[in-house]
Design a protein around this motif. Structure first.
Motif, PDB file in Angstrom:
ATOM      1  N   LEU A  39      -0.332   6.897  -8.015  1.00  0.00           N
ATOM      2  CA  LEU A  39       0.419   6.887  -9.277  1.00  0.00           C
ATOM      3  C   LEU A  39      -0.030   5.673 -10.060  1.00  0.00           C
ATOM      4  O   LEU A  39      -0.510   4.688  -9.477  1.00  0.00           O
ATOM      5  CB  LEU A  39       1.926   6.800  -9.014  1.00  0.00           C
ATOM      6  N   ALA A  40       0.131   5.730 -11.380  1.00  0.00           N
ATOM      7  CA  ALA A  40      -0.332   4.623 -12.219  1.00  0.00           C
ATOM      8  C   ALA A  40       0.796   4.142 -13.114  1.00  0.00           C
ATOM      9  O   ALA A  40       1.716   4.906 -13.422  1.00  0.00           O
ATOM     10  CB  ALA A  40      -1.509   5.095 -13.076  1.00  0.00           C
ATOM     11  N   PRO A  41       0.751   2.893 -13.534  1.00  0.00           N
ATOM     12  CA  PRO A  41       1.756   2.383 -14.456  1.00  0.00           C
ATOM     13  C   PRO A  41       1.876   3.295 -15.673  1.00  0.00           C
ATOM     14  O   PRO A  41       0.859   3.760 -16.203  1.00  0.00           O
ATOM     15  CB  PRO A  41       1.240   0.993 -14.839  1.00  0.00           C
ATOM     16  N   GLY A  42       3.119   3.572 -16.066  1.00  0.00           N
ATOM     17  CA  GLY A  42       3.355   4.476 -17.189  1.00  0.00           C
ATOM     18  C   GLY A  42       3.659   5.896 -16.749  1.00  0.00           C
ATOM     19  O   GLY A  42       4.227   6.679 -17.513  1.00  0.00           O
ATOM     20  N   PRO A  75       8.176   4.091  -1.573  1.00  0.00           N
ATOM     21  CA  PRO A  75       6.936   4.797  -1.221  1.00  0.00           C
ATOM     22  C   PRO A  75       6.650   5.888  -2.261  1.00  0.00           C
ATOM     23  O   PRO A  75       7.538   6.669  -2.594  1.00  0.00           O
ATOM     24  CB  PRO A  75       7.241   5.440   0.138  1.00  0.00           C
ATOM     25  N   ALA A  76       5.440   5.945  -2.737  1.00  0.00           N
ATOM     26  CA  ALA A  76       5.073   6.917  -3.774  1.00  0.00           C
ATOM     27  C   ALA A  76       5.239   8.345  -3.282  1.00  0.00           C
ATOM     28  O   ALA A  76       5.550   9.252  -4.064  1.00  0.00           O
ATOM     29  CB  ALA A  76       3.623   6.682  -4.215  1.00  0.00           C
ATOM     30  N   ARG A  77       5.086   8.580  -1.988  1.00  0.00           N
ATOM     31  CA  ARG A  77       5.170   9.957  -1.477  1.00  0.00           C
ATOM     32  C   ARG A  77       6.595  10.520  -1.603  1.00  0.00           C
ATOM     33  O   ARG A  77       6.798  11.718  -1.485  1.00  0.00           O
ATOM     34  CB  ARG A  77       4.689  10.018  -0.022  1.00  0.00           C
ATOM     35  N   ARG A  78       7.566   9.649  -1.830  1.00  0.00           N
ATOM     36  CA  ARG A  78       8.928  10.157  -2.008  1.00  0.00           C
ATOM     37  C   ARG A  78       9.208  10.578  -3.450  1.00  0.00           C
ATOM     38  O   ARG A  78      10.287  11.046  -3.758  1.00  0.00           O
ATOM     39  CB  ARG A  78       9.949   9.081  -1.623  1.00  0.00           C
ATOM     40  N   LEU A  79       8.218  10.397  -4.299  1.00  0.00           N
ATOM     41  CA  LEU A  79       8.412  10.697  -5.724  1.00  0.00           C
ATOM     42  C   LEU A  79       7.499  11.835  -6.133  1.00  0.00           C
ATOM     43  O   LEU A  79       6.457  12.068  -5.515  1.00  0.00           O
ATOM     44  CB  LEU A  79       8.098   9.443  -6.551  1.00  0.00           C
ATOM     45  N   PRO A 126       0.825  -1.213   0.000  1.00  0.00           N
ATOM     46  CA  PRO A 126       0.000   0.000   0.000  1.00  0.00           C
ATOM     47  C   PRO A 126       0.859   1.263   0.000  1.00  0.00           C
ATOM     48  O   PRO A 126       1.825   1.346   0.763  1.00  0.00           O
ATOM     49  CB  PRO A 126      -0.789  -0.115   1.315  1.00  0.00           C
ATOM     50  N   GLY A 127       0.535   2.178  -0.870  1.00  0.00           N
ATOM     51  CA  GLY A 127       1.285   3.443  -0.953  1.00  0.00           C
ATOM     52  C   GLY A 127       2.610   3.319  -1.662  1.00  0.00           C
ATOM     53  O   GLY A 127       3.369   4.295  -1.727  1.00  0.00           O
TER      54      GLY A 127
END
Lengths: 341, 341
Positions: free
Chosen positions: A89-92, A108-112, A36-37
């Motif tokens: 975020l989504a693939p691509g 973690p997506a929040r780091r991007l 998750p995340g």
């Protein structure tokens, strides 16, 4: 979802002096699927930057040291391969941030940060539109107080930050002198619109600088330190500002080298020397991006980059920074750019 | 009006390294009576200051070099003896300004400022209420951006500028560490309210400073340069400011000495080093004088001075600055103070 196997480049020993290839090692690691995340990402371009040398030493600084046996990390651009729940975020998707030197990773997506593209080449986001461009911009304006009509001196002028700094100073109506190493770089500075370009490898730098800036220097943007800093200090005009951005000439010193012998000039000439870290100026990013996008579109800033191909060549590219093998931003292409974007 | 005969002290040769007595000579000169706009003055107190060492060298600076064979000049206080037509000053007036090292002189009245006294001792006008006090005040505030609660480090802390700077910083609600040479000066700093006082002659200055400022330094007011500057730089906190006021440790160097080996710390710690010259801050004098007069009257600033008696001892007093023989402002009494003022 199955586990993935990928490769990473680790720091194996801390360099003493100039780093060597054997400071690094290549290893295989197993990745769990994104939770998750989290997202699974495939890095496309990874940035090598002089400041990373500091993280290879085990001493406190504004960023913590790299851990031994762990992957190096640096700025990069990646494509999202898979996303866990609530990742946003989504693939691509294309993302940028601090990435580990891996061919595939789960973070973690929040780091991007999702990357917004308007037709510019991908590498622009690690160069003029990225950290190095922001460094040049805030260094000149917020730190250096750039004013039209001034004489601006830039060292490391053919490098990622310096070449952008010189071009911004020209756009601001300044007379710009650049210092770089070798005839090819000096020729490139002239193409970029620098009024004067000095080759520090050609000998007697103090004399060459005096000739290039006969009326002295008002703002000095220093990426190099060492002898170049000393030579430039002697040319500073009353009220001049020295922006201390980097000191690549000194990063591999095994023992601290003496500072400029003429530092006391700063008293009588009322000089200001100011160090800065671009991370303190995140709030300036919107203004910077708007200006830089316009300059790029109008062709008023040209962004040089040197792109080394192949994940396993990351150490080589990094080491090349200290030999000046790069023109502009040094990057490594580690994966394919998704088609049709 | 008859001509007057007086004595002057001349610079006879330019010092190499530390000045010696034989750089100076005593000579007799004849003065014409004051003409229109001129006054004849009798100097009472003459100031010797470290910056004067720079004027003994023949090189461009913010003040022109002293001429060989001509009298030295420096700040001083004098009594008007006689006034020519339209001088705007009257016999008995006390004046201050740049005075030649003479026992009697004739000068244009416009080069002098009438001194307003409110009961303070005469020497205060060459110390806390004079150039040295203004230097401390603008150095901390305008140049250094002093803020309450900060840790302030002052070198040359028992000297004319340093002792006032430390006391002003205390009044501003700062924690103040002073560096001076010898047990007597260190004891005096404690009496003046410095939180910590470090004797640089006691050895291992870096260690002593670390102990005196365990939480680092936010503002460093440097009067000394050299090793003390280097030791202090290592203690600077992120965002710290270094006020480059003087470099007395270096003024007698025969060859430029290496600068601080740790200057590149300024990048990661976002330091600002700024040199200044008090003459640029004349507009701040009214605000400064109002504050300083109040502090002196309330006994919140104590003004140390070391007064050497006798005109012919001016060179000796000047040379003493480089041995640290002074506590506070070093002055030479060259004439009697007019009675009843």
């Amino acid at each position: 979802m199955p586990v993935s196997i990928t490769r990473e480049i680790r720091l194996d020993r801390r360099p003493v002096g100039r780093p060597q290839q054997d400071c690094f090692s290549l290893a295989e690691v197993t990745l769990a699927p994104p939770g998750p995340g989290e997202v699974e990402i495939r890095p496309i371009l990874l940035s090598v930057d002089p400041y990373m040398r500091g993280r290879m030493d085990d001493r406190p600084s504004y960023v913590p040291p790299f851990a031994l046996g762990a992957p190096i990390e640096g700025f990069g651009i990646a494509a999202v391969e898979a996303a866990g729940p609530d990742a946003g975020l989504a693939p691509g998707d294309l993302v940028t941030g601090m990435l580990r030197w891996r061919e595939l990773d789960v973070l973690p997506a929040r780091r991007l940060r999702r990357l917004e593209r308007h037709g510019e080449p991908l590498e622009a986001h690690l160069g003029p539109l990225g950290m190095t461009g922001l460094t040049a911009y805030v260094g000149l304006t917020d730190v250096g107080g750039l004013r039209p009509g001034e004489t601006v001196l830039v060292t490391g002028a053919a490098g990622a930050v310096g070449s952008v700094a010189g071009q911004i100073a020209k756009l601001a109506g300044c007379r710009v002198v650049g210092v770089a190493g070798g005839a090819q770089k000096v020729a490139r500075l002239r193409e970029l619109g620098f009024d004067q370009a000095v080759d520090y490898r050609a000998g007697d730098l103090p004399r060459a600088l005096r000739q290039a800036a006969p009326d002295g220097v008002d703002l000095f943007f220093d990426n190099v330190g060492g002898d170049q800093l000393e030579a430039a200090l002697s040319l500073m005009n009353v009220g001049g500002r020295v922006v201390l951005c980097g000191a690549i000439a000194q990063y591999n010193d095994e023992a601290p080298r003496p500072g400029p012998r003429n530092l006391a000039l700063a008293i009588g000439r009322r000089l200001t020397l100011r160090g800065f870290i671009v991370g303190d100026y995140e709030a300036r990013r919107p203004a910077f991006e708007a200006a830089m996008r316009r300059w790029l579109v109008e062709g008023r800033v040209q962004a040089d980059s040197t792109i080394v191909e192949g994940f396993e060549r990351l150490p080589e590219a990094f080491l090349g920074l200290f030999e000046g093998t790069n023109l502009g931003k040094m990057l490594v292409r580690v994966g394919p750019e998704p088609a049709g974007r």
